[in-house]
Scaffold this motif. Structure first.
Motif, short mmCIF file in Angstrom:
data_model
loop_
_atom_site.label_atom_id
_atom_site.label_comp_id
_atom_site.label_asym_id
_atom_site.label_seq_id
_atom_site.Cartn_x
_atom_site.Cartn_y
_atom_site.Cartn_z
N THR A 98 -9.88 6.14 -14.35
CA THR A 98 -9.90 5.56 -13.01
C THR A 98 -11.22 4.83 -12.80
O THR A 98 -12.16 4.97 -13.57
N GLN A 99 -11.28 4.08 -11.73
CA GLN A 99 -12.49 3.32 -11.45
C GLN A 99 -13.68 4.26 -11.27
O GLN A 99 -14.79 3.95 -11.70
N ARG A 108 -9.20 11.03 -5.90
CA ARG A 108 -9.52 9.62 -6.12
C ARG A 108 -9.79 9.29 -7.59
O ARG A 108 -9.40 8.23 -8.09
N LEU A 164 2.36 2.05 -3.31
CA LEU A 164 1.38 2.71 -4.17
C LEU A 164 1.27 4.18 -3.79
O LEU A 164 1.19 5.05 -4.66
N TYR A 178 0.82 -1.20 0.00
CA TYR A 178 0.00 0.00 0.00
C TYR A 178 0.86 1.26 0.00
O TYR A 178 0.60 2.22 -0.74
N GLN A 199 -5.63 6.89 -6.80
CA GLN A 199 -6.90 6.17 -6.90
C GLN A 199 -6.88 4.86 -6.11
O GLN A 199 -7.92 4.28 -5.83
N HIS A 200 -5.68 4.38 -5.75
CA HIS A 200 -5.56 3.12 -5.02
C HIS A 200 -5.52 3.32 -3.50
O HIS A 200 -5.46 2.32 -2.76
N SER A 218 -1.34 6.07 -8.53
CA SER A 218 -1.15 6.11 -7.09
C SER A 218 -2.43 6.44 -6.32
O SER A 218 -3.00 5.59 -5.64
#
Length: 396
Positions: free
Chosen positions: A390-391, A269, A64, A61, A291-292, A289
């Protein structure tokens, strides 16, 4: 000694003064870098307990959060195997191999070796690292987080890939030059908790100043390539890539003081909010980076950034717009009508989807448009203004 110098020929006297000054400077640099110039320390033979799954996951984490893969991966290459060229005003620097290969990677590094690189900018063999690796920012992080990152890196498949030699103009990159640079511009900055602030604010400050290394882009760089302090967010032109990183403490440039906190989190995000969209280098940071990161950490970063902006005095007088000739304005209007109007609207009002998502950004009143420095506008026109996929924003 002083009287003797005064009786000398002026040229000889000046020579002695210059020589003495250089000697004092050299001694100061040696003293300042004494621990680093001694070379590698004795090997750490202490037996350490194997990392737990929780520590390894924490390391993943944190890697990231630091966007480590972006620099330590060649385009199309194996993640974290290094070898990517990073261009600087002084030439090219190549990233190192972070996989656990014993010959070309971190396979023989101890946790102490890794901590010295993160905290002091010094390699296992004692070499001073070039500041293309932002060790001023990694010196912020705790030893526990440093150990966790290494624990996760050790779980990667080892890749045999030697680090190419840097291609820097002489004497930049030599050990004496790096020692002088460090004496001038580097001091480890372990994070200090601000007891007057909340735990959330301090977590945000830790991430922004440390692994996030936001000041590496959002602070001005001097002629020798040094950026501002780890908490300097006053904006500046990024060398080589030629994007302008806005002043995050000035609302007219970043909107951090007046934008609702939830929208700042959304921007971090997804790369897009109701009032802004990330592009260029910042888009890559969101993509690889931010967004995770979990919602708690993004909220903490937003709280810290907004606090910095709200506590900074904002200019009251607007900068008068530059005078533009009628001929240039007319020509610009024709270009806009032919190339831009269909998407961005007749008056730059932009277009939103039925769900309220930004399809084509508003240009009228857009902070990027109103920046005194037009660099980013030129970059967007030349190379496109797409945000990151991004998601939360899958179709920029």
């Amino acid at each position: 000694m002083t009287n003797a110098l005064l009786k000398m020929h002026p040229v000889k006297s000046l020579g002695w003064v210059t020589l003495t000054s250089l000697l004092v400077l050299a001694l100061g640099v040696v003293w300042d870098n004494w621990g680093d110039l001694l070379g590698p320390q004795a090997p750490n033979t202490a037996v350490t307990a194997p990392a737990t799954e929780a520590e390894i996951e924490q390391g993943r984490y944190l890697a990231l959060a630091g966007n480590c893969m972006a620099c330590h991966t060649t385009r199309g290459g194996t993640p974290f195997a290094g070898g990517r060229r990073i261009d600087t005003p002084f030439g090219g620097v190549y990233s190192s191999n972070l996989t656990p290969d014993p010959e070309t990677g971190l396979g023989r590094w101890t946790a102490q070796d890794f901590w010295q690189a993160m905290h002091r900018g010094r390699s296992k063999d004692g070499r001073l690292l070039t500041p293309a690796f932002p060790y001023n920012h990694t010196s912020v992080i705790t030893r526990q987080d440093s150990d966790a990152i290494l624990a996760w890196l050790r779980t990667l498949p080892p890749v045999v890939q030697a680090q190419p030699a840097h291609n820097l103009v002489w004497p930049v990159g030599t050990q004496p030059a790096l020692a002088v640079w460090r004496s001038l511009f580097f001091e480890p900055s372990p994070f200090q908790v601000n007891k007057a602030q909340t735990a959330e604010w301090n977590r945000g400050a830790y991430l922004v100043q440390g692994l996030g290394h936001c000041a590496a882009c959002h602070s001005p760089r001097n002629a020798l390539g040094a950026s501002g302090a780890v908490n300097d967010l006053s904006g500046g032109l990024m060398p080589v890539v030629n994007w302008y990183a806005p002043d995050l403490t000035r609302d007219t440039e970043s909107g951090m003081a007046s934008t609702p906190l939830a929208e700042i989190v959304r921007l971090l995000r997804t790369g897009a909010s109701n009032t802004a969209q990330t592009s260029g280098p910042m888009g890559e940071v969101v993509q690889h980076s931010l967004q995770h990161l979990n919602e708690t950490d993004l909220q903490a970063m937003a709280v810290y950034l907004q606090s910095r902006a709200q506590s900074t005095a904002q200019p009251t007088a607007k900068t008068p717009p530059a005078r533009i000739s009628l001929q240039v304005a007319t020509q610009g209007a024709k270009v806009y009508e032919n190339q831009c109007l269909q998407c961005h609207g007749e008056r730059g009002e932009g277009v939103k989807t039925a769900s309220g998502e930004v399809a084509y950004p508003t240009l009228a009143g857009n902070r990027a448009v109103l920046l005194n420095d037009p660099t980013n506008l030129v970059q967007l026109v030349l190379y496109g203004g797409y945000g990151p996929a991004t998601q939360g924003h899958p179709r920029p």
